[in-house]
Design an enzyme around this catalytic site. Structure first.
Site, short mmCIF file in Angstrom:
data_model
loop_
_atom_site.label_atom_id
_atom_site.label_comp_id
_atom_site.label_asym_id
_atom_site.label_seq_id
_atom_site.Cartn_x
_atom_site.Cartn_y
_atom_site.Cartn_z
N HIS A 149 -8.29 -4.70 -0.50
CA HIS A 149 -6.89 -4.29 -0.18
C HIS A 149 -6.42 -4.90 1.00
O HIS A 149 -5.22 -5.21 1.19
CB HIS A 149 -7.22 -2.90 0.06
CG HIS A 149 -5.80 -2.05 0.19
ND1 HIS A 149 -4.91 -1.88 -0.75
CD2 HIS A 149 -5.28 -1.19 1.23
CE1 HIS A 149 -3.77 -1.39 -0.58
NE2 HIS A 149 -3.99 -0.90 0.66
N ASP A 150 -7.12 -5.40 2.04
CA ASP A 150 -6.62 -5.83 3.18
C ASP A 150 -5.95 -7.22 2.97
O ASP A 150 -5.20 -7.62 3.79
CB ASP A 150 -7.81 -6.26 4.15
CG ASP A 150 -7.93 -5.24 5.25
OD1 ASP A 150 -7.07 -4.26 5.33
OD2 ASP A 150 -8.78 -5.32 6.09
N ARG A 188 -12.17 6.53 9.97
CA ARG A 188 -11.55 5.26 10.19
C ARG A 188 -12.61 4.18 9.17
O ARG A 188 -12.48 3.36 8.69
CB ARG A 188 -11.47 4.71 11.47
CG ARG A 188 -10.97 3.26 11.68
CD ARG A 188 -10.01 3.07 10.88
NE ARG A 188 -9.07 1.85 11.43
CZ ARG A 188 -8.08 1.22 10.67
NH1 ARG A 188 -7.55 1.91 9.74
NH2 ARG A 188 -7.59 0.16 11.08
N SER A 234 0.80 -1.18 -0.02
CA SER A 234 -0.06 -0.02 0.00
C SER A 234 0.87 1.22 0.07
O SER A 234 1.81 1.42 -0.84
CB SER A 234 -0.91 -0.13 1.23
OG SER A 234 -1.83 1.04 1.38
N ASP A 247 -9.00 -5.97 -4.93
CA ASP A 247 -8.56 -4.96 -4.08
C ASP A 247 -9.11 -3.76 -5.19
O ASP A 247 -8.59 -3.57 -6.11
CB ASP A 247 -7.08 -4.73 -4.24
CG ASP A 247 -6.39 -3.36 -3.34
OD1 ASP A 247 -7.34 -2.47 -3.02
OD2 ASP A 247 -5.27 -3.38 -3.23
#
Lengths: 382, 382
Positions: free
Chosen positions: B353-354, B218, B148, B320
């Site tokens: 993405h995680d 968040r 990332s 992602d």
């Protein structure tokens, strides 16, 4: 030019809501375009999405730039041709654009509803719309038409009043929200509810508006209406105001506007916070979250749609990631499982969810031909 | 078990920043794992993303559940094998996890930096990391590794210090942010900056924390880290607590938690707001926005990457949508245009993405074999 006139009708009898609550003494704002024919068979109901109203087409007399939100689609000679069809736009309960909503006063207490406005659902809106049609003396609709949340209402119509409609036109919609859709709604709601100016939804009496929260909500919404591609095309990484004497061109600030996309989003947020009601935002996003006609059928959409008997047109847009083509295809499949008459157009358009409001030759062509066939005397008389 | 020990190094000489400002008397927190070999050729630098630190691997003595953020990837016998490699994790300037950041005091004025902490860029971080390596006596790295935003640092290393590294491993990253990426960052920043407790970034002296804004930031971030699919699989439309005596099961509330996904997001937001610094959030998202190595080359990434001489491994994940495979392929193409040695793995993983932080057999396999070949004596000695 089509001149629109806002109308209003008040309903004294209580409307039973899905939540168990009821509402009475409420008004619905609506507009009509075109002429209802003798046998009242050419009426088309248009349902609206989050940030829209009964003002679907035409302009208000003497008001520049007052075009209805779907004026490119609906009007004399347009795809939904008001020379042939009688089109009704109605503002939903809980809105902030005319129909009774959180900003209005409860008929008994005389106090502003605020956060006490009852939670309304897609099904409740459809029931309220059906009552309006009763009052207008319209038993059967040629079609119910809607995009996005409006499409959910059109779909719900086919289940709640299958005998009162011949066509459902469901554009850029879905049979329910995904977890991601709900997640975006929830972030927007939290931004509003945690704004100190929200006062638990009773901000009117404090003389303030939770504008910070509304701005954030709108910015999030706006990102999800557009596609990544169209954002890159329209804004890309363009700077608002490049610093000419810097090699990078950047201003190096964390709080000032640096990129054009930031400027655009802030502008959209500011504008929205000026006119949209915070409680309405909560109500409408919750109605979106709750809609799930397959829920009473254990999630089986085919079983849920067995009640629908009308003909269907579904339209989706390839770059719509909010209500993706996959979601429309789920509805198409469930209808085909029931051997229903369904047409489906998947339009290759770059504009994301917003595409349903924009001009696209193929999209307009599909809508034009579908509504033209609907308006043919043979079928209208059938 | 790998026991990690946080270290710190202070730098008195000013570090010139891209913005034109400079910073001096700053500290960097770092950790090392494994043993630096005699010719100092087996060092791997790990760069971190938004919500991470120098604590990359291992646990702290006597602290349960204190695993480093990439502990599944890095350690004895793991894909990045610390039995062979000497791994360095470093916390970036402006962070809130140890290195000098907005919560610390300016060495001259003795006042807390707050909003006056200088704007730092990916390039600045890389320069600060290079200084740390100077201090550690490491001239050339076996590899720079990051996911990332960490991948952006690895990429920038290849351009800023092409002679000081043999490999760059760039995971789930991009050559710059798209307009949509910047848009999400901007909404998160606006949520923080417009929180009344932000006080223009000088909230420390008011004894408050802009927790509302941090929570929203968040929640937005979290949505973009996950894929639509994995959200549906993990949460779907599950209710937090169904109302058993209601046909729908809904509670009909706009402000209470209704769906599991809402509960999850609120929890993530609350947790984050307890420990993350608001000014750090602004700084790190801005560094993301600014990174664009092709900018000085008129947007031509191939020209920009001509300076890079090391070998590359790029990894992306199919679901992602924050840093999509397309973005990694842009880097691969630009490297191939320069006839560089580049390996590329596009991992079919559902986690969005995680995924770069999670165990996936193919992903781990690719990383293991790449780092194993790197650690072979022949090449280390080369």
């Amino acid at each position: 030019m089509l001149i629109a006139t806002p109308l209003s009708m008040t309903f004294d009898a209580p409307l039973q809501l899905q939540s168990g609550a009821s509402i009475h003494g409420y008004s619905l704002s609506y507009e009509t375009y075109g002429t209802l024919n003798a046998d009242k068979s050419n009426a088309v109901l248009v349902c609206h999405a989050l940030n829209a109203s009964h003002h679907v087409a035409g302009v208000y007399a003497g008001q520049d730039k007052s075009e209805g939100w779907w004026d490119n689609m609906i009007g004399p000679g347009k795809p939904v041709n008001t020379d042939k069809l009688f089109v009704i736009g109605v503002n939903n309960l809980g809105s902030c654009f005319g129909s009774t909503g959180p900003m209005h006063t409860h008929p008994d207490s005389g106090k502003v509803y605020g956060a006490d406005f009852p939670v309304v659902t897609v099904e409740d809106w459809v029931n309220a719309q059906a009552r309006l049609l009763d009052a207008l003396g319209i038993q059967t609709l040629a079609a119910v038409l809607g995009g996005s949340l409006g499409g959910m209402q059109a779909l719900s119509w086919t289940l709640q009043y299958p005998d009162r409609m011949r066509h459902a036109v469901v554009v850029a919609s879905a049979p329910n929200l995904t977890a991601e859709n709900i997640a975006f709604n929830e972030v927007a709601r939290r931004a509003i509810v945690t704004d100190p100016d929200f006062h638990g939804g009773h901000f009117y009496e404090h003389g303030v508006i939770p504008k910070r929260g509304l701005r954030i909500a709108r910015m999030i919404g706006h990102i999800t209406y557009l596609s990544d591609d169209v954002m890159n095309e329209k804004f890309g990484r363009e700077l608002k105001e490049a610093v000419l004497d810097s090699a990078s061109g950047y201003r190096y600030s964390t709080q000032e506007v640096e990129f054009q996309i930031e400027s655009y989003l802030r502008y959209q947020g500011d504008k929205f916070a000026e006119y949209f009601d915070a409680n309405t935002y909560l109500l409408i996003t919750r109605a979106l979250d709750y809609f799930d006609p397959a829920k009473p059928f254990g999630g089986d959409l085919s079983k849920a749609l067995a009640r629908a008997t009308c003909k269907f047109l579904l339209v989706s847009f390839t770059t719509d990631w909010r209500f993706s083509p996959k979601r429309s295809r789920e509805v198409v499949k469930a209808l085909l499982d029931n051997q229903r008459d369904v047409s489906y157009a998947e339009i290759d358009a770059p504009h994301g969810h917003d595409a349903f409001l924009l001009d696209d030759q193929r999209y307009m062509g599909v809508m034009r031909s579908y509504f033209a066939s609907m308006a043919r005397p043979a079928e209208v008389a059938a």
